[in-house]
Design an enzyme around this catalytic site. Structure first.
Site, PDB file in Angstrom:
ATOM      1  N   GLY A 160       0.857  -1.188   0.000  1.00 33.64           N
ATOM      2  CA  GLY A 160       0.000   0.000   0.000  1.00 33.64           C
ATOM      3  C   GLY A 160       0.891   1.234   0.000  1.00 33.64           C
ATOM      4  O   GLY A 160       1.484   1.585   1.017  1.00 33.64           O
ATOM      5  N   ALA A 161       1.016   1.844  -1.185  1.00 33.66           N
ATOM      6  CA  ALA A 161       1.914   3.010  -1.319  1.00 33.66           C
ATOM      7  C   ALA A 161       1.106   4.303  -1.285  1.00 33.66           C
ATOM      8  O   ALA A 161       1.370   5.235  -2.042  1.00 33.66           O
ATOM      9  CB  ALA A 161       2.717   2.896  -2.610  1.00 33.66           C
TER      10      ALA A 161
ATOM     11  N   ARG B 282      -0.812   7.237   1.422  1.00 27.90           N
ATOM     12  CA  ARG B 282      -0.216   8.281   2.259  1.00 27.90           C
ATOM     13  C   ARG B 282       0.560   7.704   3.448  1.00 27.90           C
ATOM     14  O   ARG B 282       1.668   8.151   3.731  1.00 27.90           O
ATOM     15  CB  ARG B 282      -1.306   9.240   2.732  1.00 27.90           C
ATOM     16  CG  ARG B 282      -1.825  10.054   1.558  1.00 27.90           C
ATOM     17  CD  ARG B 282      -2.487  11.300   2.033  1.00 27.90           C
ATOM     18  NE  ARG B 282      -3.923  11.181   1.900  1.00 27.90           N
ATOM     19  CZ  ARG B 282      -4.748  12.227   1.840  1.00 27.90           C
ATOM     20  NH1 ARG B 282      -4.268  13.447   1.909  1.00 27.90           N
ATOM     21  NH2 ARG B 282      -6.032  12.061   1.725  1.00 27.90           N
ATOM     22  N   VAL B 283      -0.020   6.734   4.126  1.00 27.08           N
ATOM     23  CA  VAL B 283       0.704   6.149   5.266  1.00 27.08           C
ATOM     24  C   VAL B 283       1.924   5.386   4.759  1.00 27.08           C
ATOM     25  O   VAL B 283       3.040   5.543   5.281  1.00 27.08           O
ATOM     26  CB  VAL B 283      -0.207   5.215   6.095  1.00 27.08           C
ATOM     27  CG1 VAL B 283       0.597   4.551   7.206  1.00 27.08           C
ATOM     28  CG2 VAL B 283      -1.385   5.980   6.690  1.00 27.08           C
TER      29      VAL B 283
ATOM     30  N   ARG C 191     -19.558   1.575   7.931  1.00 23.41           N
ATOM     31  CA  ARG C 191     -18.405   0.902   8.536  1.00 23.41           C
ATOM     32  C   ARG C 191     -18.365  -0.561   8.101  1.00 23.41           C
ATOM     33  O   ARG C 191     -17.299  -1.127   7.899  1.00 23.41           O
ATOM     34  CB  ARG C 191     -18.515   0.963  10.056  1.00 23.41           C
ATOM     35  CG  ARG C 191     -17.920   2.198  10.657  1.00 23.41           C
ATOM     36  CD  ARG C 191     -18.078   2.182  12.168  1.00 23.41           C
ATOM     37  NE  ARG C 191     -17.914   3.511  12.719  1.00 23.41           N
ATOM     38  CZ  ARG C 191     -16.743   4.037  13.069  1.00 23.41           C
ATOM     39  NH1 ARG C 191     -15.635   3.346  12.937  1.00 23.41           N
ATOM     40  NH2 ARG C 191     -16.668   5.253  13.556  1.00 23.41           N
TER      41      ARG C 191
ATOM     42  N   ASN D 260     -12.021  -4.023   3.020  1.00 25.57           N
ATOM     43  CA  ASN D 260     -10.644  -4.109   3.520  1.00 25.57           C
ATOM     44  C   ASN D 260     -10.273  -5.514   3.977  1.00 25.57           C
ATOM     45  O   ASN D 260      -9.104  -5.908   3.888  1.00 25.57           O
ATOM     46  CB  ASN D 260     -10.410  -3.079   4.629  1.00 25.57           C
ATOM     47  CG  ASN D 260     -10.185  -1.680   4.058  1.00 25.57           C
ATOM     48  OD1 ASN D 260     -10.080  -1.519   2.847  1.00 25.57           O
ATOM     49  ND2 ASN D 260     -10.117  -0.682   4.912  1.00 25.57           N
TER      50      ASN D 260
ATOM     51  N   HIS E  46      -8.622  -0.162  18.657  1.00 31.90           N
ATOM     52  CA  HIS E  46      -8.313   1.133  18.057  1.00 31.90           C
ATOM     53  C   HIS E  46      -9.629   1.786  17.664  1.00 31.90           C
ATOM     54  O   HIS E  46     -10.377   1.233  16.884  1.00 31.90           O
ATOM     55  CB  HIS E  46      -7.436   0.899  16.830  1.00 31.90           C
ATOM     56  CG  HIS E  46      -6.959   2.159  16.183  1.00 31.90           C
ATOM     57  ND1 HIS E  46      -6.470   3.225  16.894  1.00 31.90           N
ATOM     58  CD2 HIS E  46      -6.883   2.511  14.882  1.00 31.90           C
ATOM     59  CE1 HIS E  46      -6.112   4.174  16.049  1.00 31.90           C
ATOM     60  NE2 HIS E  46      -6.356   3.767  14.826  1.00 31.90           N
TER      61      HIS E  46
END
Ligand code: APR
Length: 323
Positions: free
Chosen positions: A19-20, A22-23, A98, A105, A185
């Site tokens: 996964g390139a 933002r994070v 959600r 995901n 989280h």
């Protein structure tokens, strides 16, 4: 004259970042600037990871490091990584529930974890994709790695956010503040105030209970507050920094006590679940899950948090994924 500290880096250590976005790209920058490892950035979007790798490579001379950074769409290029970090996923879009996010995901993380570990069977896997606790469990199931080699990044970030807000309230440098946030989280996180200190002094000696409650509430909404301001996308600097701290603890074999989403086998009265608790992180991953004394209210909050994670897991299991 002091000699210029020009030391060629040992290039044998390698991190795959799946996964390139933002994070992922921010993490790649931090890992290489800190000279921790070479980086392979992988994304499903053609050419995106190569573009980011090239951009980061063009900064090498300016930053003064010698780490290799490559971008790819092919898992074979990630082979023999010491650590695999999964940030791949889709962000929650307006109108998306959600539950929908969870289903999308889940498929991405399952496939990414399995493909990456197939090429790096000795790696330690760090999951960053949300909803974090569920995704970490799935990655563990999908890869069948020993549980000490699978962990999720959340507690470090939640603790850093609490640290930040205490720092802003007291006007004290954040690195003078130590915080401990457990649990899932998100909304159900469980800050342990009796373990939060400023220069060793419990925050309960320095702040009244209303102020602490207000800071905890802001911590709970720490991610949402950024999303609201940003409008497109979610926080990425602090999430990348949190992941980088975990990567450093592992690669440098620090045996560092950090809060991470880890597999529980009876600790805190919980079993067969991944959730945020303090652990010692070193070269083998989670070296020890640390059981702290908690109040009845904190224990109940941990149970409630676990229950929410289990409900989401149940939903994912109903999708009939090949686990
Ligand atoms: N395989 C590889 N990469 C993928 C896949 C896949 N199957 N599906 C999506 N991606 C990539 C996207 O193309 C995108 O580049 O994952 C990247 C995600 O990046 P961003 O959308 O910028 O999201 P980011 O802000 O990086 O957050 C990533 O971390 O903190 C969590 O909640 C956040 O789950 C999110 C994750």
């Amino acid at each position: 004259m002091t000699p210029f500290p020009y030391v060629l880096a040992d290039s044998s250590t390698r991190i795959a970042i799946i996964g390139a976005g933002r994070v992922g790209s921010t993490l790649a920058q931090q890992v290489t600037q800190k000279n921790l490892a070479d980086v392979v950035l992988l994304d499903i979007v053609p050419e995106l990871p190569s573009a980011i790798a090239l951009d980061l490579t063009q900064a090498k001379g300016l930053e003064g490091h010698h780490r290799h950074i490559i971008g790819t769409n092919n898992y074979e290029d990630t082979a023999n990584s010491d650590i695999v970090v999964i940030t791949a996923g889709v962000p929650r879009k307006p109108g998306m529930s959600r539950d929908e996010l969870l289903n999308i995901n889940a498929k991405i993380v399952l496939q990414a974890a399995r493909s990456a570990i197939a090429h790096s069977p000795k790696a330690i896997l760090i999951v960053v994709t949300n909803p974090l606790d569920v995704m970490t469990y799935l990655a563990w199931k999908a890869t069948k790695l020993p549980s000490e080699r699978v962990l999720g990044m959340a507690g470090v970030l939640d603790s850093a956010r609490f640290q930040t807000f205490i720092s802003m309230e007291l006007g004290v440098a954040p690195d003078n503040i130590s915080t401990m946030v457990l649990g899932g989280h998100g909304d159900s996180m469980v800050p342990l105030t009796s373990y939060c200190t400023v220069g060793g002094v419990p925050i309960t000696e320095l702040l009244d209970s209303d102020t602490i409650a207000r800071l905890i509430e802001r911590t709970r909404n720490g991610g949402a507050e950024v999303v609201k301001l940003m409008k497109t996308g979610s926080a990425y600097f602090a999430p990348a920094s949190s992941t980088c701290l975990m990567v450093d603890a592992i690669l440098s074999n620090q045996s560092r006590l950090l809060t991470a989403c880890t597999y529980l086998q009876g600790e805190y009265g919980l079993e067969d679940i991944f959730m945020g608790v303090p652990c010692r992180l070193g070269r083998n991953g989670v070296e020890q899950v640390v059981s702290l004394a908690v109040t009845d209210a904190e224990q109940q909050a941990l149970f409630n948090s676990a229950q929410l994670i289990r409900e989401q897991l149940e939903q994912v299991f109903q999708m009939g994924l090949d686990l």
